[in-house]
Scaffold this active site. Structure first.
Site, short mmCIF file in Angstrom:
data_model
loop_
_atom_site.label_atom_id
_atom_site.label_comp_id
_atom_site.label_asym_id
_atom_site.label_seq_id
_atom_site.Cartn_x
_atom_site.Cartn_y
_atom_site.Cartn_z
N LYS A 191 -5.81 -15.01 -8.32
CA LYS A 191 -6.25 -15.20 -6.94
C LYS A 191 -7.07 -13.99 -6.50
CE LYS A 191 -5.06 -14.38 -2.85
NZ LYS A 191 -6.42 -14.17 -2.30
N CYS A 249 -8.81 2.99 -4.68
CA CYS A 249 -7.40 3.35 -4.47
C CYS A 249 -7.14 4.80 -4.84
CB CYS A 249 -6.49 2.40 -5.25
SG CYS A 249 -6.96 2.25 -6.96
N GLU A 294 0.02 -2.20 -8.12
CA GLU A 294 -0.87 -1.03 -8.07
C GLU A 294 -1.35 -0.95 -6.63
OE1 GLU A 294 -3.83 0.97 -7.48
OE2 GLU A 294 -5.00 -0.29 -8.87
N GLU A 320 -3.76 5.93 4.27
CA GLU A 320 -4.93 5.58 3.46
C GLU A 320 -5.99 4.98 4.38
OE1 GLU A 320 -4.72 2.11 0.68
OE2 GLU A 320 -5.52 3.53 -0.77
P1 NAI Z 1 -4.40 -6.76 1.07
O1 NAI Z 1 -3.35 -6.02 0.35
O2 NAI Z 1 -4.01 -7.63 2.22
O3 NAI Z 1 -5.24 -7.68 0.05
C1 NAI Z 1 -5.22 -7.57 -1.36
C2 NAI Z 1 -4.98 -8.94 -1.99
O4 NAI Z 1 -3.69 -9.40 -1.59
C3 NAI Z 1 -5.95 -10.03 -1.56
O5 NAI Z 1 -6.20 -10.90 -2.66
C4 NAI Z 1 -5.17 -10.80 -0.51
O6 NAI Z 1 -5.57 -12.13 -0.37
C5 NAI Z 1 -3.77 -10.71 -1.06
N1 NAI Z 1 -2.69 -10.86 -0.08
C6 NAI Z 1 -2.68 -10.49 1.22
N2 NAI Z 1 -1.50 -10.81 1.79
C7 NAI Z 1 -0.75 -11.39 0.84
C8 NAI Z 1 0.57 -11.93 0.80
N3 NAI Z 1 1.34 -11.92 1.89
N4 NAI Z 1 1.04 -12.45 -0.35
C9 NAI Z 1 0.28 -12.45 -1.46
N5 NAI Z 1 -0.98 -11.96 -1.48
C10 NAI Z 1 -1.48 -11.43 -0.36
O7 NAI Z 1 -5.47 -5.69 1.55
P2 NAI Z 1 -6.49 -5.82 2.79
O8 NAI Z 1 -5.80 -6.35 3.98
O9 NAI Z 1 -7.69 -6.53 2.32
O10 NAI Z 1 -6.86 -4.30 3.00
C11 NAI Z 1 -6.02 -3.47 3.81
C12 NAI Z 1 -5.86 -2.11 3.24
O11 NAI Z 1 -5.24 -2.21 1.97
C13 NAI Z 1 -7.12 -1.33 2.96
O12 NAI Z 1 -7.60 -0.68 4.09
C14 NAI Z 1 -6.62 -0.36 1.94
O13 NAI Z 1 -5.98 0.72 2.57
C15 NAI Z 1 -5.60 -1.14 1.16
N6 NAI Z 1 -6.16 -1.67 -0.10
C16 NAI Z 1 -5.86 -1.02 -1.25
C17 NAI Z 1 -6.42 -1.45 -2.44
C18 NAI Z 1 -6.14 -0.77 -3.72
O14 NAI Z 1 -6.95 -0.83 -4.62
N7 NAI Z 1 -5.00 -0.17 -3.90
C19 NAI Z 1 -7.36 -2.57 -2.49
C20 NAI Z 1 -7.56 -3.23 -1.22
C21 NAI Z 1 -6.97 -2.77 -0.08
#
Ligand code: NAI
Ligand code: MG
Length: 503
Positions: free
Chosen positions: A201, A310, A276, A407
């Site tokens: 996904k 990240c 991660e 972050e």
């Molecule tokens: P997110 O963690 O919500 O999104 C990442 C993935 O998780 C996407 O595919 C999303 O559809 C999925 N997702 C979201 N809620 C979910 C749930 N309840 N169950 C299963 N899957 C779910 O991140 P978002 O909201 O796009 O970004 C917010 C913050 O997250 C950013 O500002 C950053 O700080 C952090 N982030 C960190 C990343 C990393 O590489 N460690 C990558 C993206 C965001």
């Protein structure tokens, strides 16, 4: 400063324009299908804010279909009987197809995520290809062991015991939007090398390259149902995959808050979970460091991919002796960066991925300002459509400020000075995260004494953000569970089976 001048986005190539016109679809059981719900998610070019395509918003029914297809492919058909060398060959074929379509993939990644096509072509796409090639090699190197037991019994009793390593099963793989194609490769390649089946996904903001990858996966000849791709919202389709009773493992990269939700939700079915998550990585500059090297390195550590990394080096700690020179150098580097759309070859930094991310980053900058930080450069969005944020350096910050603790995931650096090198480990570790750190110094003694004290999954010395498929990658503390890459990820996609035979 020239960062304010932003060129218009260029028109896509014919190949990409044609791809964007394809009807939105999901990959389930080897077929491209629509959702019965017919719900859609718009695809936005972050350089313009305009819609360029649409995605299917997968619902519960699509999740059911995809899990069923993945289970069927795991248990029957050609996949479970395939020789390891045949899995290897499929992965190598896929890597070749990625190479052959590299230009199109880099362009798609650029208009979907905002990053420059140049960087996508230099880092994301070749990195993806190399990851598949590296993991292809693991398919033929999976092994168990024989075990000497001390199980007693009547005279003459003998046992033959051994351990098999078997694929963990159906894997739900949920990836973020900062390196969409590379993250898909980090998830899919070890699963396929070990003989698992997958439901990928991608993030709702950036699903285009995953869909193009799905086409290449079919072209490479992976059997139907081995890789399924569901576009959809995290809260609905992502959450449904995580709680699904017939999914054996969930692998996630994204925010720490969602990682915690996933970890809790997966507990009900005791799924294997690898996470991660976020980071707030320190860049530690010791007093002997070479200023020019540090300036270039620290700027790259935070501004690469517009800071949406990240492992971004978002907390700069410089010894008092070099602080002013280093910070001045990073501010100059920030001022000279040319912002623009990713397809423009002159662009050095693209927009952030979404309006939501731009607002989040600007709110952090405002919180820094209101808590008394000085904005040395940046701190604003150019008056231009698209989700740009100027590269920003904050100083006069205190350890308890939100901008130092959380972050930000944007091009925002917080700079602090330190006096005593014996205290820097404690300062660097003063965060819930533990993903990475970098040390800048040629003082061997100091560096080697500092490395074991840093609570981080990766420590770089005189470099930052370097990753390799053979180098375990993951976090201490709230940066996650488990390690991807190398032998470590093979362990995460396999189960051990002890076999004990009376002979
Ligand atoms: P997110 O963690 O919500 O999104 C990442 C993935 O998780 C996407 O595919 C999303 O559809 C999925 N997702 C979201 N809620 C979910 C749930 N309840 N169950 C299963 N899957 C779910 O991140 P978002 O909201 O796009 O970004 C917010 C913050 O997250 C950013 O500002 C950053 O700080 C952090 N982030 C960190 C990343 C990393 O590489 N460690 C990558 C993206 C965001
Ligand atoms: Mg979210």
């Amino acid at each position: 400063m020239n960062a304010a001048v932003i060129a218009p986005q260029l028109a896509p190539s014919p190949a990409v324009a044609a791809f964007l016109k394809r009807p939105p679809r999901l990959l389930i059981g080897g077929e491209w299908v629509d959702s019965r719900s017919q719900r859609r998610i718009p695809v936005i070019d972050p350089a313009t804010g305009g819609q360029i395509a649409a995605l299917v918003d997968a619902d519960q029914n699509d999740v059911e279909r995809a899990v069923k297809a993945a289970r069927k492919a795991f248990e029957s058909g050609p996949w479970p009987d395939m020789l390891p060398s045949q899995r290897q060959d499929l992965l190598l074929k896929l890597a070749d197809l990625i190479d052959q379509n590299a230009a199109e993939l880099a362009e798609l990644e650029s208009i979907d995520n905002g990053k420059t096509r140049f960087m996508a072509g230099l880092i994301d796409v070749p990195g993806t290809r190399d990851h598949f090639r590296y993991m292809a090699g693991w398919a033929t190197k999976i092994e168990g062991s024989t075990i000497d037991t001390s199980i007693g019994g009547p005279p003459g009793t003998k046992f033959h015991a051994y351990v098999r390593r078997e694929p963990v099963g159906v894997c739900a793989q949920i990836v973020p939007w900062n390196f969409p194609l590379a993250m898909a490769a980090w998830k899919l390649s070890p699963a396929l090398a070990t003989g698992c089946t997958c439901i990928l996904k991608p993030a709702e903001q950036t699903s285009l390259t995953a869909l193009r990858l799905g086409e290449l996966i079919l072209e490479a000849g992976f059997p139907p149902g081995v890789v399924n791709i569901l576009t959809g919202l995290g809260e609905t389709s992502g959450a449904a995959l995580v709680s699904h009773a017939d999914v054996d493992k969930v692998a996630f990269t994204g925010s720490t808050s969602v990682g915690k939700l996933i970890n809790k939700s997966a507990t009900d079915t005791l799924k294997r979970v690898s996470l991660e998550l976020g980071g707030k990585s320190p860049v530690i500059v010791l007093p002997d460091a070479d200023v020019a090297t540090v300036v270039g390195g620290a700027a790259q550590a935070i501004f690469f991919n517009s800071g949406q990394v990240c492992t971004a080096g978002s907390r700069l700690y410089v010894h008092r002796k070099l602080f002013d020179q280093v910070v001045e150098g990073v501010v100059t580097a920030a001022n000279s960066m040319k912002l623009g759309p990713g397809l423009d070859p002159a662009t050095q930094m693209g927009p952030l991925v979404s309006s939501e991310q731009q607002q989040r980053v600007m709110q952090y900058i405002e919180s820094g300002r209101s808590q008394g930080a000085s904005v040395l450069t940046g701190g604003e969005t150019p008056s231009h459509p698209g989700y740009f944020v100027k590269p920003t350096v904050l100083a006069n910050v205190r350890p308890e400020m939100t901008v130092v603790r959380e972050e930000i995931f944007g091009p925002v650096l917080v700079a602090q000075r330190f006096d005593d090198i014996n205290e820097i480990a404690a300062v660097a570790n003063d965060t819930p995260y533990g993903l990475s750190a970098s040390i800048w110094s040629n003082d061997l003694r100091a560096v080697h004494r500092l490395i074991p004290k840093l609570r981080a999954g990766t420590v770089w010395v005189n470099c930052h953000n370097m990753v390799d498929p053979n180098m375990p990658f993951g976090g201490f503390k709230q940066s996650g569970h488990g390690r991807e890459h190398g032998r470590a990820v093979i362990d995460m996609y396999t189960e051990l089976k002890s076999v004990c035979m009376s002979i």
